[in-house]
Design an enzyme around this catalytic site. Structure first.
Site, PDB file in Angstrom:
ATOM      1  N   HIS A   1       0.853  -1.192   0.000  1.00  0.00           N
ATOM      2  CA  HIS A   1       0.000   0.000   0.000  1.00  0.00           C
ATOM      3  C   HIS A   1       0.894   1.250   0.000  1.00  0.00           C
ATOM      4  CE1 HIS A   1      -3.645  -2.278   1.958  1.00  0.00           C
ATOM      5  NE2 HIS A   1      -3.384  -2.674   0.727  1.00  0.00           N
TER       6      HIS A   1
ATOM      7  N   HIS B   1      -7.453  -0.162   2.705  1.00  0.00           N
ATOM      8  CA  HIS B   1      -6.789  -0.673   1.505  1.00  0.00           C
ATOM      9  C   HIS B   1      -6.982   0.427   0.462  1.00  0.00           C
ATOM     10  CE1 HIS B   1      -6.956  -4.987   3.056  1.00  0.00           C
ATOM     11  NE2 HIS B   1      -7.460  -4.213   4.009  1.00  0.00           N
TER      12      HIS B   1
HETATM   13  C1  LIG Z   1      -0.244  -7.653  -4.043  1.00  0.00           C
HETATM   14  C2  LIG Z   1      -1.122  -6.472  -3.756  1.00  0.00           C
HETATM   15  C3  LIG Z   1      -2.268  -6.641  -2.972  1.00  0.00           C
HETATM   16  C4  LIG Z   1      -3.090  -5.541  -2.718  1.00  0.00           C
HETATM   17  N1  LIG Z   1      -4.302  -5.742  -2.109  1.00  0.00           N
HETATM   18  C5  LIG Z   1      -5.201  -4.738  -2.083  1.00  0.00           C
HETATM   19  C6  LIG Z   1      -6.541  -4.972  -1.688  1.00  0.00           C
HETATM   20  O1  LIG Z   1      -6.950  -6.095  -1.372  1.00  0.00           O
HETATM   21  N2  LIG Z   1      -7.410  -3.924  -1.693  1.00  0.00           N
HETATM   22  C7  LIG Z   1      -7.004  -2.664  -2.043  1.00  0.00           C
HETATM   23  O2  LIG Z   1      -7.819  -1.746  -1.978  1.00  0.00           O
HETATM   24  N3  LIG Z   1      -5.730  -2.407  -2.404  1.00  0.00           N
HETATM   25  C8  LIG Z   1      -4.831  -3.417  -2.472  1.00  0.00           C
HETATM   26  N4  LIG Z   1      -3.573  -3.185  -2.927  1.00  0.00           N
HETATM   27  C9  LIG Z   1      -3.146  -1.800  -3.191  1.00  0.00           C
HETATM   28  C10 LIG Z   1      -3.743  -1.193  -4.459  1.00  0.00           C
HETATM   29  O3  LIG Z   1      -3.948  -2.175  -5.439  1.00  0.00           O
HETATM   30  C11 LIG Z   1      -2.771  -0.113  -4.960  1.00  0.00           C
HETATM   31  O4  LIG Z   1      -2.529   0.812  -3.932  1.00  0.00           O
HETATM   32  C12 LIG Z   1      -3.326   0.651  -6.152  1.00  0.00           C
HETATM   33  O5  LIG Z   1      -3.769  -0.252  -7.124  1.00  0.00           O
HETATM   34  C13 LIG Z   1      -2.244   1.571  -6.722  1.00  0.00           C
HETATM   35  O6  LIG Z   1      -2.761   2.230  -7.856  1.00  0.00           O
HETATM   36  P1  LIG Z   1      -1.853   3.237  -8.691  1.00  0.00           P
HETATM   37  O7  LIG Z   1      -2.686   3.743  -9.810  1.00  0.00           O
HETATM   38  O8  LIG Z   1      -1.230   4.211  -7.778  1.00  0.00           O
HETATM   39  O9  LIG Z   1      -0.660   2.337  -9.253  1.00  0.00           O
HETATM   40  P2  LIG Z   1      -0.743   1.044 -10.184  1.00  0.00           P
HETATM   41  O10 LIG Z   1      -2.102   0.484 -10.229  1.00  0.00           O
HETATM   42  O11 LIG Z   1       0.342   0.135  -9.740  1.00  0.00           O
HETATM   43  O12 LIG Z   1      -0.439   1.610 -11.635  1.00  0.00           O
HETATM   44  C14 LIG Z   1       0.815   2.088 -12.050  1.00  0.00           C
HETATM   45  C15 LIG Z   1       1.004   1.663 -13.495  1.00  0.00           C
HETATM   46  O13 LIG Z   1       2.059   2.408 -14.058  1.00  0.00           O
HETATM   47  C16 LIG Z   1       2.905   1.545 -14.796  1.00  0.00           C
HETATM   48  N5  LIG Z   1       4.233   2.152 -14.828  1.00  0.00           N
HETATM   49  C17 LIG Z   1       5.070   2.393 -13.795  1.00  0.00           C
HETATM   50  N6  LIG Z   1       6.193   2.963 -14.226  1.00  0.00           N
HETATM   51  C18 LIG Z   1       6.064   3.105 -15.569  1.00  0.00           C
HETATM   52  C19 LIG Z   1       6.908   3.636 -16.584  1.00  0.00           C
HETATM   53  N7  LIG Z   1       8.117   4.147 -16.314  1.00  0.00           N
HETATM   54  N8  LIG Z   1       6.444   3.627 -17.856  1.00  0.00           N
HETATM   55  C20 LIG Z   1       5.212   3.130 -18.172  1.00  0.00           C
HETATM   56  N9  LIG Z   1       4.390   2.591 -17.240  1.00  0.00           N
HETATM   57  C21 LIG Z   1       4.805   2.603 -15.952  1.00  0.00           C
HETATM   58  C22 LIG Z   1       2.855   0.239 -14.024  1.00  0.00           C
HETATM   59  O14 LIG Z   1       3.291  -0.850 -14.782  1.00  0.00           O
HETATM   60  C23 LIG Z   1       1.398   0.193 -13.621  1.00  0.00           C
HETATM   61  O15 LIG Z   1       0.614  -0.427 -14.609  1.00  0.00           O
HETATM   62  C24 LIG Z   1      -2.722  -4.249  -3.189  1.00  0.00           C
HETATM   63  C25 LIG Z   1      -1.574  -4.083  -3.970  1.00  0.00           C
HETATM   64  C26 LIG Z   1      -0.789  -5.185  -4.276  1.00  0.00           C
HETATM   65  C27 LIG Z   1       0.421  -4.994  -5.157  1.00  0.00           C
END
Ligand SMILES: Cc1cc2nc3c(=O)[nH]c(=O)nc-3n(C[C@H](O)[C@H](O)[C@H](O)COP(=O)(O)OP(=O)(O)OC[C@H]3O[C@@H](n4cnc5c(N)ncnc54)[C@H](O)[C@@H]3O)c2cc1C
Length: 617
Positions: free
Chosen positions: A553, A596
């Site tokens: 997280h 979460h």
């Molecule tokens: C194993 C796991 C279990 C979890 N369980 C839960 C849960 O049960 N419930 C819940 O609410 N949350 C959970 N979370 C947390 C939640 O999923 C994340 O906090 C949230 O999805 C993050 O969203 P985001 O948009 O910030 O990043 P992300 O969804 O990670 O998106 C970032 C994207 O950017 C891309 N990216 C990064 N760098 C680059 C680059 N240089 N060039 C091009 N693309 C790039 C990545 O590949 C990715 O696709 C969990 C997370 C994980 C990993």
């Protein structure tokens, strides 16, 4: 790993995009979907990972966790050695595929408490409508809650207590209906769940029948981001990308890793104008232009990395890397927080089944797989849904707690805290101390995993009782290690560097022990498997340091806050010093959130799209 062909790259870079979204993840895909619903607006998505279509490793809920260390699905990385966690490098799991972490996560769907979202406004000095009342429509917007036929609220059904809390706005108006992410209650609960809920009730934890209403403490049955009709995971891909993918004005280039944002040499009113994005495919560099805006949605680890590679960050760090500073913002990549957790594993008495049964009993597993294939239901569609969020005063002696709070308050005031006490952290600490004193907001989450770690023991199914720190005081950082865009950044969460965080997890550990001794949970436990029972406080602390893990997280590394406070983006999510570079992902969360993160991150994506649209002429 599949890479895009040269003709796909050429078609993408020759498109006259209005907007480019960097990172097709949990926040990035809602942004791309909403912006491209206007057919005259051209939107490009650059994603480092690839699109996994109809992949059972993602779609089938029980397959979660199986691809966390597979580079075709995840950024395989770990923290720098954590001195207070026995010097370990702790795995840092994030999705590297279209859908980002929403495609790998555990699917729990929840949100924080009203006071936590209200606090966001204290960082933006009132701007932008970042408080509960005005953010609530965005928290609701992504969700399509399936209330029937999966209406059974098992937390209440299993509850031994009539003492059910339901404060806040009524449940019917708190949930989202008609959004993109279908959610439902868990389809199947293992044998441990009823005993688990009742044991909590005997420890005076109340069941919360309305955790979405603004008050997230108590025991509740957490909905899952699963489509009840199909039994499949809902990720940002299935929710937001697939329905929009046939739009001619929305283009995706997957397998393209962004290295930096390029700026026009001419400034407008002293502000930098982002004009293009540079990315690499198979070591070759390309760039693509955007005439209106660039939106960074690369997640709390990926976004600060791209900012620094682009020249936005601490000028001293950048000059050490040979990168020319475009905007000097020392707080880029700072303020990293996470929900660290620890737990105790138990073996259940014979006849009590947990998800271990799917590994120990191949006939049973085959039958469940067949049931899932035919109906989308059963064990393969199931998860561990029981959430228990509690303030510390509900699980420990008030006088010990208040003297500990006094200690950390003194450490903060006298500057003896081991953390970096910049203005942002000072404000966060004063809010967190207030929350602790009020004793209303959750400080710990307790989670029951209906499976054991490691190879299941044929003598009995196992389960893990874990506790996770929600409002940690420790703050870490993520920074590039060189100007090489392909080198992983250094991730240093500084786990357990604050004494109060260790104390909180110790309190959580002792509560798990009490819970396991409480009937009816005690009646189904055969033995404690790991760690050894009857440890002294010192031994438990040593165990926590040796075994604590990340909840994945990660948040806060490009915090939304006033610039003089240490913010990276303003209340419109624009990066300071730029006219048209925004951040929309978990990195903008200004203070640790006791929930979460996915539902909140989807909401950030929705709100970012609305902000951008409101500025369109
Ligand atoms: C194993 C796991 C279990 C979890 N369980 C839960 C849960 O049960 N419930 C819940 O609410 N949350 C959970 N979370 C947390 C939640 O999923 C994340 O906090 C949230 O999805 C993050 O969203 P985001 O948009 O910030 O990043 P992300 O969804 O990670 O998106 C970032 C994207 O950017 C891309 N990216 C990064 N760098 C680059 C680059 N240089 N060039 C091009 N693309 C790039 C990545 O590949 C990715 O696709 C969990 C997370 C994980 C990993």
């Amino acid at each position: 790993m599949e890479s895009p062909s040269l003709s796909e790259i050429e078609a993408f870079i020759s498109t006259p995009f209005d907007y480019i979204v960097v990172g097709g993840g949990t926040a990035g895909l809602p942004v791309a979907n909403r912006l491209s619903d206007n057919a005259t607006i051209k939107v490009g998505i650059l994603e480092a990972g690839v699109l996994h279509e109809e992949d059972p490793m993602i779609e089938i809920p029980r397959n979660m966790g199986m691809r966390n260390e597979d580079p075709k699905y995840a950024w395989v990385s770990s923290t720098s050695p954590q001195p207070e966690a026995a010097g370990r490098r702790i795995p840092v799991v994030r999705g590297k595929l279209l859908g980002g972490s929403s495609a790998l996560n555990h699917m729990g769907w929840d949100r924080g408490s009203k006071e936590e979202y209200d606090a966001w406004e204290l960082f933006t000095d009132g701007g932008g409508g970042w408080k509960w009342d005005s953010f609530l429509p965005f928290l609701k917007k992504p969700e399509d809650a399936t209330l029937a036929p999966a209406t059974r609220d098992l937390a209440i059904e299993y509850s031994a207590s009539k003492d059910v809390i339901s404060p806040g706005i009524p449940g019917e108006t708190a949930r989202g209906i008609g959004g993109h992410v279908k959610t439902c209650y868990n389809m199947y609960n293992t044998d441990v769940v009823p005993a688990y809920v009742k044991a909590w009730n005997t420890l005076k934890q109340q069941t919360n029948s309305n955790p979405f209403g603004g008050h997230a403490s108590g025991i509740y049955n957490m909905p899952q981001s699963i489509d009840y009709a199909t039994g499949k995971r809902m990720s940002a891909t299935s929710a937001y990308y697939t329905p929009a993918s046939s739009r001619p004005n929305l283009k995706l280039l997957a397998g393209a890793q962004v290295s930096k944002i390029l700026f026009n040499p001419e400034l407008i009113d002293g502000q930098h104008v982002a004009v293009a994005v540079q990315f690499t495919v198979n070591g070759n560099k390309y760039s693509v232009s955007a005439s209106k805006e660039i939106i960074l949605s690369a997640g709390a680890i990926g976004t600060p990395r791209i900012l620094e590679l682009s020249g936005i960050g601490d000028s001293k760090l950048l000059s050490n890397m040979g990168i020319r500073t475009i905007v000097d913002i020392p707080s880029v990549g700072e303020n990293l927080s996470d929900h660290i957790f620890t737990g105790i594993q138990y073996q259940a008495k014979p006849g009590i089944r947990t998800f271990d049964e799917l590994i120990l009993n191949p006939d049973f597993a085959a039958a469940e797989q067949e049931r899932y294939a035919k109906t989308g239901q059963g064990w393969m569609a199931a998860n561990d849904p029981m959430a228990v969020f509690t303030p510390l005063n509900k699980i420990m002696d008030e006088s010990i707690l208040s003297s500990k709070i006094q200690e950390i308050e003194t450490a903060v005031v006298t500057g003896k805290s081991t953390g970096k006490l910049n203005d942002l952290v000072t404000r966060q600490y004063s809010i967190q101390l207030e929350w602790l004193k009020q004793g209303k907001l959750p400080h710990l989450e307790f989670i029951m995993f209906s499976r054991g770690l490691g190879t299941p023991d044929p003598e009995g199914n196992c389960f893990l009782l874990a506790t996770g720190l929600q409002h940690p005081f420790g703050r870490g950082s993520v920074h590039i290690q060189s100007a090489d865009p392909l080198q992983q950044p250094s991730i240093n969460p500084r786990y357990l560097t604050e004494e109060f965080d260790v104390f909180s997890l110790l309190a959580g550990y002792r509560t798990i022990e009490k819970l396991a001794q409480s009937p009816p949970l005690a009646d189904i436990i055969a033995k404690q498997v790991m760690p050894a029972a009857h440890m002294t406080d010192e031994e438990v602390i040593q165990y926590i340091r040796q075994a604590c893990m990340s909840s994945s997280h990660y948040m806060g590394t490009a915090a939304m806050a006033a610039r003089e406070l240490g913010g990276v983006v303003n209340h419109n999510l624009k990066v300071y010093g730029t006219t048209n570079l925004r951040v929309a992902d978990a990195s903008i969360i200004p203070i640790p959130l006791a929930a979460h993160l996915q539902a909140t991150v989807y909401a950030i994506g929705e709100k970012a799209a609305a902000l951008i649209k409101s500025e369109q002429v």
